[in-house]
Design a protein around this motif. Structure first.
Motif, PDB file in Angstrom:
ATOM      1  N   TYR A 127       0.846  -1.292  -0.056  1.00  0.00           N
ATOM      2  CA  TYR A 127      -0.019   0.037   0.067  1.00  0.00           C
ATOM      3  C   TYR A 127       0.697   1.325   0.028  1.00  0.00           C
ATOM      4  CZ  TYR A 127      -3.211   3.449   1.726  1.00  0.00           C
ATOM      5  OH  TYR A 127      -3.819   4.672   2.179  1.00  0.00           O
ATOM      6  N   ASN A 129      -1.011   4.778  -0.949  1.00  0.00           N
ATOM      7  CA  ASN A 129      -2.076   5.776  -0.641  1.00  0.00           C
ATOM      8  C   ASN A 129      -3.209   5.738  -1.223  1.00  0.00           C
ATOM      9  OD1 ASN A 129      -2.287   7.218  -3.139  1.00  0.00           O
ATOM     10  ND2 ASN A 129       0.222   7.855  -2.731  1.00  0.00           N
ATOM     11  N   SER A 130      -4.212   6.321  -0.532  1.00  0.00           N
ATOM     12  CA  SER A 130      -5.668   5.945  -1.207  1.00  0.00           C
ATOM     13  C   SER A 130      -6.544   6.917  -0.880  1.00  0.00           C
ATOM     14  CB  SER A 130      -6.027   4.675  -0.620  1.00  0.00           C
ATOM     15  OG  SER A 130      -6.522   4.772   0.860  1.00  0.00           O
ATOM     16  N   PRO A 133      -7.718   7.865   4.142  1.00  0.00           N
ATOM     17  CA  PRO A 133      -6.617   7.853   4.857  1.00  0.00           C
ATOM     18  C   PRO A 133      -6.414   6.778   6.073  1.00  0.00           C
ATOM     19  CG  PRO A 133      -7.581   9.831   4.340  1.00  0.00           C
ATOM     20  CD  PRO A 133      -8.430   8.849   3.934  1.00  0.00           C
ATOM     21  N   ARG A 136      -4.068   3.417   6.384  1.00  0.00           N
ATOM     22  CA  ARG A 136      -2.666   3.166   6.635  1.00  0.00           C
ATOM     23  C   ARG A 136      -2.635   3.067   8.225  1.00  0.00           C
ATOM     24  NH1 ARG A 136       1.837   4.374   4.389  1.00  0.00           N
ATOM     25  NH2 ARG A 136       0.690   5.740   2.753  1.00  0.00           N
TER      26      ARG A 136
END
Length: 229
Positions: A127, A129-130, A133, A136
């Protein structure tokens, strides 16, 4: 200076072949057509999205052009698998996972594609970023393409189980409507693409979830050219 490639784009040497330029898109609005579309899964067509991604055995030989493009407002009634890209998974720098609804890319996750294969890139360890938030920082009970195999929850990122009314997570493809255990995944057709519509995980029953139209996967190669549109 504006540069255009009108015919073929030379991909990394690992492929040893030319790839049609129309397979690459400026998905994130950077001005670079550097993302190759490798998969589109379409909701509610009663064909397994997992099978389509894994081996393409339920993908028709003839695919409508709209299923291979990023004008997502156009109708598409099949899955699309770019077998050349998925069967020759090599030299991948990043992978982009996207959720499409209403003709727009509404959610994205970017993964590190180095040292991955076409099945294991979708994981916590890769992973970057997405649109969520808290992916993470929050724990993940499931995070994988295979997902929760016994109940056909695919491309599944789940936060917790605690009895069906308390299940919570971020995204799931409900890839069957036969003998599903929870009310939140029941419908009249499949696959169902459920995603948390805000910026955090949600309760699958009572949270801010929406059902999407499609799921898309793009790859960016670690060498080779990009097209500037």
């Amino acid at each position: 200076m504006e540069i255009r490639f009108f015919s073929l784009l030379l991909l990394p040497l690992a492929f040893g072949a030319l790839v049609p330029a129309e397979q690459f898109f400026d998905v994130l609005g950077t001005g670079l057509k550097e993302w190759r579309l490798v998969f589109r899964g379409t909701a509610y067509i009663n064909k397994s999205m997992y099978v389509a991604y894994k081996d393409g055995s339920n993908v028709p030989a003839v695919i409508h052009d709209a299923c291979r493009k990023t004008n997502w407002s156009q109708p598409c009634d099949t899955h699309y698998r770019n077998s050349d890209a998925l069967n020759h998974w090599s030299n991948i720098m990043e992978v982009l996972f996207g959720i499409v609804e209403g003709g727009k890319l509404v959610k994205t996750i970017v993964f590190n594609g180095a040292n991955t294969d076409y099945m294991n890139w979708f994981s916590e360890s890769h992973y970057i970023n997405s649109s969520w938030p808290d992916l993470r920082t929050e724990p993940h009970q499931f995070f994988g393409i295979s997902g929760h195999d016994s109940v056909n929850r695919r491309f599944f990122i789940n936060h917790n189980y605690n009895g069906c009314p308390n299940d919570a997570g971020w995204v799931a493809v409900v890839d069957s409507i036969n003998n599903v255990p929870c009310d939140w995944e029941k419908d009249e057709a499949f696959p169902i693409i459920k995603y948390a519509a805000a910026e955090k995980f949600e309760n699958w029953n009572t949270g801010n979830f929406r059902n999407a139209d499609a799921l898309v996967v793009f790859v960016k190669y670690s060498s080779g050219s990009s097209i500037v549109g």
